[in-house]
Design a protein around this motif. Structure first.
Motif, PDB file in Angstrom:
ATOM      1  N   GLU A  45      -8.951  18.999  -7.443  1.00 24.57           N
ATOM      2  CA  GLU A  45      -7.860  17.929  -7.929  1.00 24.57           C
ATOM      3  C   GLU A  45      -7.686  16.803  -6.410  1.00 24.57           C
ATOM      4  OE1 GLU A  45      -3.646  18.986  -8.463  1.00 24.57           O
ATOM      5  OE2 GLU A  45      -4.466  18.466 -10.523  1.00 24.57           O
ATOM      6  N   ARG A  46      -7.478  17.963  -5.328  1.00 25.93           N
ATOM      7  CA  ARG A  46      -7.364  17.304  -4.007  1.00 25.93           C
ATOM      8  C   ARG A  46      -8.342  16.439  -3.498  1.00 25.93           C
ATOM      9  NH1 ARG A  46      -8.558  21.303   0.432  1.00 25.93           N
ATOM     10  NH2 ARG A  46     -10.636  20.574  -0.431  1.00 25.93           N
ATOM     11  N   ASP A  47      -9.585  16.866  -3.843  1.00 25.09           N
ATOM     12  CA  ASP A  47     -10.821  16.046  -3.445  1.00 25.09           C
ATOM     13  C   ASP A  47     -10.880  14.709  -4.120  1.00 25.09           C
ATOM     14  OD1 ASP A  47     -11.486  17.922  -1.499  1.00 25.09           O
ATOM     15  OD2 ASP A  47     -12.969  18.901  -2.927  1.00 25.09           O
ATOM     16  N   ALA A  48     -10.607  14.772  -5.290  1.00 25.49           N
ATOM     17  CA  ALA A  48     -10.503  13.749  -6.235  1.00 25.49           C
ATOM     18  C   ALA A  48      -9.393  12.714  -5.888  1.00 25.49           C
ATOM     19  CB  ALA A  48     -10.307  13.992  -7.755  1.00 25.49           C
ATOM     20  N   ALA A  49      -8.311  13.324  -5.317  1.00 31.29           N
ATOM     21  CA  ALA A  49      -7.287  12.234  -4.736  1.00 31.29           C
ATOM     22  C   ALA A  49      -7.792  11.643  -3.522  1.00 31.29           C
ATOM     23  CB  ALA A  49      -6.118  12.903  -4.747  1.00 31.29           C
ATOM     24  N   LEU A  50      -8.431  12.684  -2.663  1.00 33.15           N
ATOM     25  CA  LEU A  50      -9.005  11.886  -1.368  1.00 33.15           C
ATOM     26  C   LEU A  50     -10.042  11.115  -1.687  1.00 33.15           C
ATOM     27  CD1 LEU A  50      -8.980  15.322   0.650  1.00 33.15           C
ATOM     28  CD2 LEU A  50      -7.243  13.145   1.009  1.00 33.15           C
ATOM     29  N   ALA A  51     -10.643  11.203  -2.652  1.00 29.07           N
ATOM     30  CA  ALA A  51     -11.961  10.076  -2.954  1.00 29.07           C
ATOM     31  C   ALA A  51     -11.604   8.868  -3.293  1.00 29.07           C
ATOM     32  CB  ALA A  51     -12.980  10.622  -4.036  1.00 29.07           C
ATOM     33  N   LYS A  52     -10.096   8.862  -3.873  1.00 32.06           N
ATOM     34  CA  LYS A  52      -9.724   7.557  -4.180  1.00 32.06           C
ATOM     35  C   LYS A  52      -9.165   6.771  -2.918  1.00 32.06           C
ATOM     36  CE  LYS A  52      -8.368   8.886  -8.906  1.00 32.06           C
ATOM     37  NZ  LYS A  52      -7.043   9.194  -9.623  1.00 32.06           N
TER      38      LYS A  52
ATOM     39  N   SER B 249       0.958  -1.167  -0.102  1.00 31.34           N
ATOM     40  CA  SER B 249       0.118   0.050   0.060  1.00 31.34           C
ATOM     41  C   SER B 249       0.784   1.271  -0.021  1.00 31.34           C
ATOM     42  CB  SER B 249      -0.902   0.012   1.155  1.00 31.34           C
ATOM     43  OG  SER B 249      -1.629   1.238   1.243  1.00 31.34           O
ATOM     44  N   GLN B 250       1.726   1.331   0.856  1.00 35.53           N
ATOM     45  CA  GLN B 250       2.891   2.408   0.862  1.00 35.53           C
ATOM     46  C   GLN B 250       3.499   2.706  -0.513  1.00 35.53           C
ATOM     47  OE1 GLN B 250       5.420   1.579   4.261  1.00 35.53           O
ATOM     48  NE2 GLN B 250       3.769   2.180   5.786  1.00 35.53           N
ATOM     49  N   GLN B 251       3.926   1.561  -1.313  1.00 35.87           N
ATOM     50  CA  GLN B 251       4.470   1.451  -2.424  1.00 35.87           C
ATOM     51  C   GLN B 251       3.814   2.132  -3.359  1.00 35.87           C
ATOM     52  OE1 GLN B 251       6.086  -2.483  -3.114  1.00 35.87           O
ATOM     53  NE2 GLN B 251       7.528  -2.302  -1.656  1.00 35.87           N
ATOM     54  N   VAL B 252       2.420   1.656  -3.342  1.00 35.23           N
ATOM     55  CA  VAL B 252       1.355   2.095  -4.364  1.00 35.23           C
ATOM     56  C   VAL B 252       1.307   3.781  -4.363  1.00 35.23           C
ATOM     57  CG1 VAL B 252      -0.951   2.209  -5.085  1.00 35.23           C
ATOM     58  CG2 VAL B 252       0.132   0.052  -4.585  1.00 35.23           C
ATOM     59  N   ASN B 253       1.391   3.974  -2.756  1.00 34.24           N
ATOM     60  CA  ASN B 253       1.150   5.582  -2.768  1.00 34.24           C
ATOM     61  C   ASN B 253       2.324   6.298  -3.152  1.00 34.24           C
ATOM     62  OD1 ASN B 253      -1.534   5.356  -1.753  1.00 34.24           O
ATOM     63  ND2 ASN B 253      -0.662   5.227   0.628  1.00 34.24           N
TER      64      ASN B 253
ATOM     65  N   PHE C 248      -8.438  -4.726   8.901  1.00 31.83           N
ATOM     66  CA  PHE C 248      -9.294  -3.733   8.438  1.00 31.83           C
ATOM     67  C   PHE C 248      -8.956  -2.452   9.077  1.00 31.83           C
ATOM     68  CE2 PHE C 248     -13.030  -1.443   9.382  1.00 31.83           C
ATOM     69  CZ  PHE C 248     -13.441  -1.172   7.843  1.00 31.83           C
ATOM     70  N   PHE C 249      -8.799  -2.365  10.456  1.00 32.92           N
ATOM     71  CA  PHE C 249      -8.610  -1.065  11.117  1.00 32.92           C
ATOM     72  C   PHE C 249      -7.276  -0.634  10.726  1.00 32.92           C
ATOM     73  CE2 PHE C 249     -12.138  -2.858  13.520  1.00 32.92           C
ATOM     74  CZ  PHE C 249     -12.907  -1.638  13.654  1.00 32.92           C
ATOM     75  N   ALA C 250      -6.158  -1.437  10.468  1.00 33.68           N
ATOM     76  CA  ALA C 250      -4.789  -1.237   9.959  1.00 33.68           C
ATOM     77  C   ALA C 250      -4.992  -0.461   8.724  1.00 33.68           C
ATOM     78  CB  ALA C 250      -3.956  -2.233  10.006  1.00 33.68           C
ATOM     79  N   GLU C 251      -5.689  -0.891   7.837  1.00 31.19           N
ATOM     80  CA  GLU C 251      -5.894  -0.338   6.622  1.00 31.19           C
ATOM     81  C   GLU C 251      -6.761   0.906   6.761  1.00 31.19           C
ATOM     82  OE1 GLU C 251      -5.057  -1.124   3.233  1.00 31.19           O
ATOM     83  OE2 GLU C 251      -3.652  -1.962   4.238  1.00 31.19           O
ATOM     84  N   LYS C 252      -7.575   1.019   7.390  1.00 31.90           N
ATOM     85  CA  LYS C 252      -8.292   2.152   7.863  1.00 31.90           C
ATOM     86  C   LYS C 252      -7.466   3.368   8.264  1.00 31.90           C
ATOM     87  CE  LYS C 252     -12.559   3.777  10.085  1.00 31.90           C
ATOM     88  NZ  LYS C 252     -13.772   3.758  10.961  1.00 31.90           N
ATOM     89  N   GLN C 253      -6.556   3.012   9.189  1.00 28.15           N
ATOM     90  CA  GLN C 253      -5.644   3.984   9.850  1.00 28.15           C
ATOM     91  C   GLN C 253      -4.675   4.638   8.694  1.00 28.15           C
ATOM     92  OE1 GLN C 253      -3.386   2.641  13.196  1.00 28.15           O
ATOM     93  NE2 GLN C 253      -2.851   4.554  13.913  1.00 28.15           N
ATOM     94  N   LYS C 254      -4.225   3.498   7.830  1.00 25.78           N
ATOM     95  CA  LYS C 254      -3.269   3.953   6.848  1.00 25.78           C
ATOM     96  C   LYS C 254      -3.942   4.697   5.889  1.00 25.78           C
ATOM     97  CE  LYS C 254      -1.513   0.044   5.537  1.00 25.78           C
ATOM     98  NZ  LYS C 254      -1.254  -0.997   4.551  1.00 25.78           N
TER      99      LYS C 254
ATOM    100  N   VAL D  24      -4.239  12.413   5.310  1.00 27.18           N
ATOM    101  CA  VAL D  24      -3.539  13.679   5.953  1.00 27.18           C
ATOM    102  C   VAL D  24      -2.257  14.161   5.082  1.00 27.18           C
ATOM    103  CG1 VAL D  24      -2.011  14.374   7.760  1.00 27.18           C
ATOM    104  CG2 VAL D  24      -4.077  13.110   8.076  1.00 27.18           C
ATOM    105  N   ARG D  25      -1.560  13.248   4.562  1.00 24.84           N
ATOM    106  CA  ARG D  25      -0.356  13.588   3.745  1.00 24.84           C
ATOM    107  C   ARG D  25      -0.769  14.108   2.263  1.00 24.84           C
ATOM    108  NH1 ARG D  25       1.597   8.837   3.862  1.00 24.84           N
ATOM    109  NH2 ARG D  25       0.857   8.009   1.815  1.00 24.84           N
ATOM    110  N   VAL D  26      -1.833  13.641   1.805  1.00 23.81           N
ATOM    111  CA  VAL D  26      -2.230  14.232   0.585  1.00 23.81           C
ATOM    112  C   VAL D  26      -2.825  15.677   0.687  1.00 23.81           C
ATOM    113  CG1 VAL D  26      -4.299  14.099  -1.090  1.00 23.81           C
ATOM    114  CG2 VAL D  26      -3.175  12.171  -0.628  1.00 23.81           C
ATOM    115  N   ALA D  27      -3.700  15.795   1.894  1.00 24.20           N
ATOM    116  CA  ALA D  27      -4.260  17.054   2.226  1.00 24.20           C
ATOM    117  C   ALA D  27      -3.105  17.943   2.309  1.00 24.20           C
ATOM    118  CB  ALA D  27      -4.982  17.108   3.419  1.00 24.20           C
ATOM    119  N   GLU D  28      -1.770  17.556   2.906  1.00 22.36           N
ATOM    120  CA  GLU D  28      -0.801  18.616   3.267  1.00 22.36           C
ATOM    121  C   GLU D  28      -0.134  18.956   1.879  1.00 22.36           C
ATOM    122  OE1 GLU D  28       1.672  16.484   5.972  1.00 22.36           O
ATOM    123  OE2 GLU D  28       0.392  16.834   7.890  1.00 22.36           O
ATOM    124  N   GLU D  29       0.116  17.728   1.153  1.00 22.62           N
ATOM    125  CA  GLU D  29       0.756  18.395  -0.069  1.00 22.62           C
ATOM    126  C   GLU D  29       0.070  19.128  -0.923  1.00 22.62           C
ATOM    127  OE1 GLU D  29       1.544  14.211  -1.631  1.00 22.62           O
ATOM    128  OE2 GLU D  29       3.226  14.056  -0.269  1.00 22.62           O
ATOM    129  N   ALA D  30      -1.309  18.877  -0.953  1.00 22.32           N
ATOM    130  CA  ALA D  30      -2.164  19.832  -1.803  1.00 22.32           C
ATOM    131  C   ALA D  30      -2.164  21.139  -1.234  1.00 22.32           C
ATOM    132  CB  ALA D  30      -3.713  19.047  -1.671  1.00 22.32           C
TER     133      ALA D  30
END
Length: 572
Positions: free
Chosen positions: A446-453, A31-35, A492-498, A504-510
């Protein structure tokens, strides 16, 4: 529970537990690699765009460097060919005024002069000046038969130049009647619509006050008749406007202003038009300085008539002949390529505007244009520049007005901006808040589209459903299924936290990107405001050009009778 079941349960649960932990770590890493891949892909695209731009700049610079090297090599070869093919002309040219000056001080025997000129006749079998010098030497030695034969040969080789040459020589010897005869012969061969380039020497002589009163009046009347004859042609005014427009455009600068307006050059697709418009506006200042320089200061006449005519004779004999034109044109192109640092296209555009200067035959008005705008190429003096400018004053003003109108019509009214996929336009930066709002909305979308994914997908929901199912089944099937269920729910909860961290990272970069883009947009608008101010300031100089041209007296002064008295002649 039997012993066998306990052993199997302990062994299997340990293996499955470790496997689940390993699987969870692998999924998290993937997941980290995909991001990371997504971020790197965006960075790669940006880098590729910059790399493409840098590569194109490198290719263009490499082409310019090669063209520059080739131009320098070609120029050396062409000048060597000129020296090899026409070099012997130089020796003949050096003798022209030398003979007259030697005769003035009487320090060279007539026999020596005769011998030298006859030797030149043998070394220059096609050149008109060689038999002309033989005729001159025979004239000084009072050998009429030889003078007539040599003169006939010179006239046969080039009647126009020979006639003008001996008109000047006669004026130097203060033989007014002979000067008038030769000038009549010269004028009789002239068509004001097709003059030899050497006719600029005649204009030089008139503007410099070389001719005496009667001969000067004769030349002035002929010049006025030429202007009247040309003015009677249909479309004459339009031709003059076009002709002078081309002449003024030879002064058009080709500056690259991208270093001063870096953000506009980077983020505006209209930059090429903006840069060209600024150069066009700069032309007014160049033209103003050019004409002011022509009329700035007093003209200093030569110390005596002999020196004045010698200067004109030097110009007449040193100007290259028509047979040298092809090589001279090629040499000029290579010189322009060198001046333009290897930009062949710019050099060819410049040469296209200068082409008429090196034409074998030009109209009288084109001769005036060449003399006024390009004295280095047309071999015109400052006196001739003033005279040509005064005669052409009305045509210059009309051509300048036409250029000014066309320049202003081409000034971009709307400037397109493109920043990180967002496009907008402005006139002078007056809609800054609106553009910032639209840019922000674009980046937010653009940010919202990225967050939606970044959301819990089917895989995660399936995992939690599977976990709950396993826990339910474990009531009757034992701890093994319960452990699998707990592991699934934990994943499931680990994925949710990730996903939450990724958001948060996408929002900061945006937010960071939004700030940078807004700063770039503000910089573009600030540069555009400054560009408009600079363009307006340079464009306002057009009025100064018009006022200066209008201030030139319709009766432009020229030196009269080779003294400090000035005579007024009528302008066109």
């Amino acid at each position: 529970m039997s012993t066998t079941e306990r052993i199997i349960q302990a062994a299997d649960l340990t293996f499955i537990n470790n496997s689940l932990r390993s699987l969870n770590r692998d999924i998290e890493a993937v997941s980290q690699q995909v991001n990371g891949v997504g971020t790197e892909l965006a960075d790669t695209r940006s880098e590729l765009a910059r790399l493409e731009q840098a590569f194109m700049q490198f290719v263009a610079a490499d082409l310019r460097a090669k063209e520059l090297a080739l131009a320098e090599t070609r120029q050396i070869k062409i000048r060597q060919e000129l020296e090899t093919t026409y070099g012997y002309y130089a020796e003949v040219r050096r003798q022209a005024t030398g003979i007259l000056q030697a005769a003035d001080v009487n320090v060279v025997r007539v026999e020596t002069i005769k011998s030298a000129t006859e030797g030149l006749m043998l070394s220059a079998p096609r050149y008109w000046l060689a038999p002309a010098l033989v005729a001159l030497a025979a004239w000084l030695n009072d050998q009429q038969d030889l003078a007539k034969r040599a003169l006939a040969e010179a006239v046969r080789r080039d009647d126009e130049k020979t006639s003008l040459f001996f008109a000047l020589v006669s004026r130097r010897a203060d033989r007014g009647s002979a000067c008038r005869v030769w000038l009549d012969r010269y004028f009789g061969m002239q068509d004001p619509k097709s003059l030899d380039r050497q006719s600029v020497i005649l204009v030089d002589a008139l503007a410099s006050g070389i001719f005496g009163g009667e001969v000067r009046l004769q030349c002035t009347r002929r010049v006025e008749s030429w202007v009247e004859e040309l003015s009677a042609e249909v479309g004459f005014v339009e031709t003059q406007r076009h002709q002078w427009s081309d002449g003024l455009l030879t002064k058009l600068p080709e500056n690259d202003n991208s270093q001063r307006y870096r953000h506009l050059a980077r983020f505006s697709s209209t930059w090429a038009a903006l840069n060209h418009s600024l150069n066009e506006a700069t032309l007014h200042e160049v033209v103003r300085d050019h004409f002011v320089g022509i009329f700035d200061g007093a003209l200093t006449p030569a110390r005596n008539i002999e020196a004045a005519v010698d200067d004109l004779l030097d110009s007449l004999v040193k100007n290259f002949d028509d047979e040298e034109l092809p090589l001279r044109r090629e040499d000029r192109l290579n010189q322009l390529i060198i001046e333009k640092s290897g930009d062949r296209d710019a050099a060819q555009r410049k040469q296209a505007l200068e082409t008429t200067i090196l034409d074998e035959r030009v109209s009288f008005t084109q001769l005036l244009t060449n003399a006024a705008m390009n004295p280095q190429l047309s071999k015109a003096t400052r006196a001739t520049q003033r005279y040509a400018t005064a005669l052409s004053r009305t045509w210059i003003r009309d051509a300048h007005d036409d250029l000014t109108a066309s320049f202003r019509a081409r000034v971009p009214s709307d400037v397109a901006l493109s920043i990180e996929g967002w496009t907008g336009s402005t006139r002078s930066g007056e809609n800054e808040e609106e553009l910032i709002g639209k840019l922000g909305a674009h980046l937010d979308a653009e940010r919202d589209a990225a967050l939606a994914k970044l959301k819990i997908g089917i895989k995660q929901w399936a995992a939690i459903a599977f976990g709950v199912l396993m826990i339910v089944f474990s009531i009757s099937a034992g701890w093994f299924l319960a452990l699998i269920g707990v592991a699934s729910i934990g994943w499931f909860f680990a994925e949710k936290q990730k996903i939450a961290k990724a958001k948060v990272r996408v929002a900061e970069e945006a937010a960071k990107k939004k700030e940078q883009c807004e700063q770039a947009l503000k910089a573009c608008l600030a540069e555009l405001v400054e560009w408009r101010r600079e363009h307006a300031r340079r464009d306002a100089i057009a009025v100064e050009v018009t006022n200066f041209i209008d201030s030139i007296s319709p009766d432009q002064h020229i030196l009269a009778s080779h003294d400090n008295v000035r005579r007024v002649i009528s302008a066109a």
